[in-house]
Scaffold this motif. Sequence first.
Motif, PDB file in Angstrom:
ATOM      1  N   ARG A  71       3.659   1.647  18.739  1.00  0.00           N
ATOM      2  CA  ARG A  71       3.118   2.047  17.436  1.00  0.00           C
ATOM      3  C   ARG A  71       2.629   0.809  16.704  1.00  0.00           C
ATOM      4  NH1 ARG A  71       5.057   2.552  12.088  1.00  0.00           N
ATOM      5  NH2 ARG A  71       7.081   1.689  12.707  1.00  0.00           N
ATOM      6  N   VAL A  72       1.437   0.907  16.112  1.00  0.00           N
ATOM      7  CA  VAL A  72       0.820  -0.232  15.432  1.00  0.00           C
ATOM      8  C   VAL A  72       0.457   0.167  14.010  1.00  0.00           C
ATOM      9  CG1 VAL A  72      -1.237  -1.716  15.391  1.00  0.00           C
ATOM     10  CG2 VAL A  72      -0.073  -1.260  17.554  1.00  0.00           C
ATOM     11  N   VAL A  73       0.654  -0.743  13.059  1.00  0.00           N
ATOM     12  CA  VAL A  73       0.189  -0.531  11.698  1.00  0.00           C
ATOM     13  C   VAL A  73      -1.263  -1.001  11.629  1.00  0.00           C
ATOM     14  CG1 VAL A  73       0.478  -1.114   9.267  1.00  0.00           C
ATOM     15  CG2 VAL A  73       2.488  -0.826  10.736  1.00  0.00           C
ATOM     16  N   ASN A  74      -2.171  -0.061  11.377  1.00  0.00           N
ATOM     17  CA  ASN A  74      -3.598  -0.376  11.337  1.00  0.00           C
ATOM     18  C   ASN A  74      -3.987  -0.852   9.942  1.00  0.00           C
ATOM     19  OD1 ASN A  74      -6.368  -0.522  11.479  1.00  0.00           O
ATOM     20  ND2 ASN A  74      -6.701   1.679  11.662  1.00  0.00           N
ATOM     21  N   ALA A  75      -3.971  -2.169   9.762  1.00  0.00           N
ATOM     22  CA  ALA A  75      -4.353  -2.770   8.484  1.00  0.00           C
ATOM     23  C   ALA A  75      -5.692  -3.491   8.608  1.00  0.00           C
ATOM     24  CB  ALA A  75      -3.274  -3.727   8.006  1.00  0.00           C
ATOM     25  N   THR A  76      -6.531  -3.016   9.526  1.00  0.00           N
ATOM     26  CA  THR A  76      -7.836  -3.643   9.751  1.00  0.00           C
ATOM     27  C   THR A  76      -8.881  -3.213   8.731  1.00  0.00           C
ATOM     28  OG1 THR A  76      -8.585  -1.874  11.224  1.00  0.00           O
ATOM     29  CG2 THR A  76      -7.383  -3.711  12.239  1.00  0.00           C
ATOM     30  N   GLY A  77      -8.666  -2.064   8.089  1.00  0.00           N
ATOM     31  CA  GLY A  77      -9.687  -1.506   7.206  1.00  0.00           C
ATOM     32  C   GLY A  77     -10.662  -0.612   7.942  1.00  0.00           C
ATOM     33  N   VAL A 400       1.624  -5.449  13.315  1.00  0.00           N
ATOM     34  CA  VAL A 400       0.707  -5.222  12.204  1.00  0.00           C
ATOM     35  C   VAL A 400      -0.605  -5.909  12.538  1.00  0.00           C
ATOM     36  CG1 VAL A 400       0.258  -5.601   9.751  1.00  0.00           C
ATOM     37  CG2 VAL A 400       2.582  -5.079  10.534  1.00  0.00           C
ATOM     38  N   VAL A 401      -1.687  -5.148  12.573  1.00  0.00           N
ATOM     39  CA  VAL A 401      -2.996  -5.689  12.934  1.00  0.00           C
ATOM     40  C   VAL A 401      -3.889  -5.676  11.697  1.00  0.00           C
ATOM     41  CG1 VAL A 401      -5.005  -5.487  14.446  1.00  0.00           C
ATOM     42  CG2 VAL A 401      -2.740  -4.808  15.277  1.00  0.00           C
ATOM     43  N   LEU A 411      -4.734  -7.716   5.016  1.00  0.00           N
ATOM     44  CA  LEU A 411      -4.089  -6.464   5.422  1.00  0.00           C
ATOM     45  C   LEU A 411      -4.679  -5.364   4.549  1.00  0.00           C
ATOM     46  CD1 LEU A 411      -0.360  -7.538   5.901  1.00  0.00           C
ATOM     47  CD2 LEU A 411      -2.248  -7.585   7.539  1.00  0.00           C
ATOM     48  N   ASP A 412      -5.715  -4.720   5.076  1.00  0.00           N
ATOM     49  CA  ASP A 412      -6.440  -3.695   4.329  1.00  0.00           C
ATOM     50  C   ASP A 412      -5.648  -2.391   4.356  1.00  0.00           C
ATOM     51  OD1 ASP A 412      -8.465  -1.592   3.702  1.00  0.00           O
ATOM     52  OD2 ASP A 412      -9.821  -3.303   3.684  1.00  0.00           O
ATOM     53  N   LEU A 413      -5.558  -1.737   3.206  1.00  0.00           N
ATOM     54  CA  LEU A 413      -4.715  -0.547   3.088  1.00  0.00           C
ATOM     55  C   LEU A 413      -5.461   0.761   3.306  1.00  0.00           C
ATOM     56  CD1 LEU A 413      -2.517  -1.551   0.014  1.00  0.00           C
ATOM     57  CD2 LEU A 413      -2.104  -1.932   2.453  1.00  0.00           C
ATOM     58  N   LEU A 414      -6.745   0.708   3.603  1.00  0.00           N
ATOM     59  CA  LEU A 414      -7.531   1.935   3.715  1.00  0.00           C
ATOM     60  C   LEU A 414      -6.937   2.915   4.715  1.00  0.00           C
ATOM     61  CD1 LEU A 414     -10.104   3.407   2.779  1.00  0.00           C
ATOM     62  CD2 LEU A 414     -11.327   2.277   4.660  1.00  0.00           C
ATOM     63  N   ALA A 415      -6.512   2.411   5.873  1.00  0.00           N
ATOM     64  CA  ALA A 415      -5.984   3.287   6.927  1.00  0.00           C
ATOM     65  C   ALA A 415      -4.465   3.217   7.037  1.00  0.00           C
ATOM     66  CB  ALA A 415      -6.621   2.925   8.269  1.00  0.00           C
ATOM     67  N   VAL A 416      -3.809   2.591   6.064  1.00  0.00           N
ATOM     68  CA  VAL A 416      -2.351   2.508   6.068  1.00  0.00           C
ATOM     69  C   VAL A 416      -1.795   3.605   5.164  1.00  0.00           C
ATOM     70  CG1 VAL A 416      -0.338   1.096   5.531  1.00  0.00           C
ATOM     71  CG2 VAL A 416      -2.405   0.013   6.439  1.00  0.00           C
ATOM     72  N   PRO A 417      -0.997   4.527   5.682  1.00  0.00           N
ATOM     73  CA  PRO A 417      -0.421   5.576   4.828  1.00  0.00           C
ATOM     74  C   PRO A 417       0.443   4.961   3.730  1.00  0.00           C
ATOM     75  CG  PRO A 417      -0.054   6.053   7.166  1.00  0.00           C
ATOM     76  CD  PRO A 417      -0.557   4.661   7.084  1.00  0.00           C
TER      77      PRO A 417
END
Length: 438
Positions: A71-77, A400-401, A411-417
Amino acid sequence: MTEDPRRRTPRTDAVLADPAVAAAAARLGRVRVKTAVAATLEACRSGAVAPEDVVAHVLAVLPASATSLRRVVNATGVVVHTNLGRAPLSPAAVEAVTVAAGATDVELDLATGRRGRRGAAALAALAARVPDAGGVHVVNNGAAALALAACALATGRRIVIARGELVEIGDGFRIPELLESTGASLREVGSTNRVHLADYEAALDDETAFVLKVHPSNFRVEGFTSSVPVDALSALCREHGVPLVVDIGSGLLAPHPRLPDEPDATTVLRDGATLVTASGDKLLGGPQAGLLLGSAELVERLRRHPLARALRVDKLTLAALEATLTGPPPPVAVALAGRPEELLARARRLALAIGPDLATAVESEGRVGGGGAPGLPLPSAAVALPADLAEPLRSGEPPVVGRVADGRLMLDLLAVPAEADDELAEVVRRVATAERAG
């Protein structure tokens, strides 16, 4: 004389009988666990692992689950990130997959006890979301949907397509090569930047199987350009009695206010397309799947083609697709609806939780990704950190990517719940502390 501690190396069966190791074997499989035990005991005999630490070492080297995927935290935006598996499933879809993992009535009518239509509920849900489609069918990805149409309609015949739409869809796969692999030939019309209705009309003849219009998806051509809209092209195709197939790519089913230039299935069908093909794991926000929507007669013809069996989706996909279509908004839809001011407020809270000496909240721009809405910026917010934390965070738990820009890790929050914010702050603090200590 001091006893050599290696003589206290435990027996294999004793380690395997340890309750924690036995539980790991039940979860991960005995073969994998026994291999880890054997390697650890060898290390014990060489003196690298103390006898009393054998069980702890075995548990430490075993993976957390039976899959190598993490599982990866998608903080790419990037909302639909291809390298991170495209669309994350909604909790409803995850629950549906869990239910479908066991014995199910996927092809059984429980009322009659006879064979039922495979995926009937998922197909009904798709038809309900796109009422303009006379028929619907699902295969295992977007390329498969297009390949099925070409194989069923154009083997030994010709597909008419604009030169500017002969796109590469990723990893070296190209639309023209995909189509030609089915035994069809291509009649290219227009130039790379301009095509006119007259170009299509001049190319239509008795060998034409269908006209194909492909949304470029992952690139954008600007300047001296022209293309033929679907409604004009459909009128021409009707006049000549040939189908118009439109590949919209990203799987948007209806118009979206934040994506005004992205084609959607409903509009394209209303403009006269005979068949629409699309992906299910992009803007639809569901599992990997290829959608076919359009003329009931044509869709049924494709469904009955022998190749359709080879491209059939499994019960897990059907379950996830149905839940995506009927359940609450999936993560992709939630991200696209994110308000910049709310994202910035979250970034400020996160920066404060991480520590103002390390983190700063900033405005940023995200992207749709997955070939959707190329070049369209999505207003967002990010937590800016030192760039040298990028690699340690990718190696963290969970990984965390983010993205490095202007010498900072964003660490962009657009795709982070939003519900992941506390975990994200804790991971960043832990990794930063370890880096400082090292």
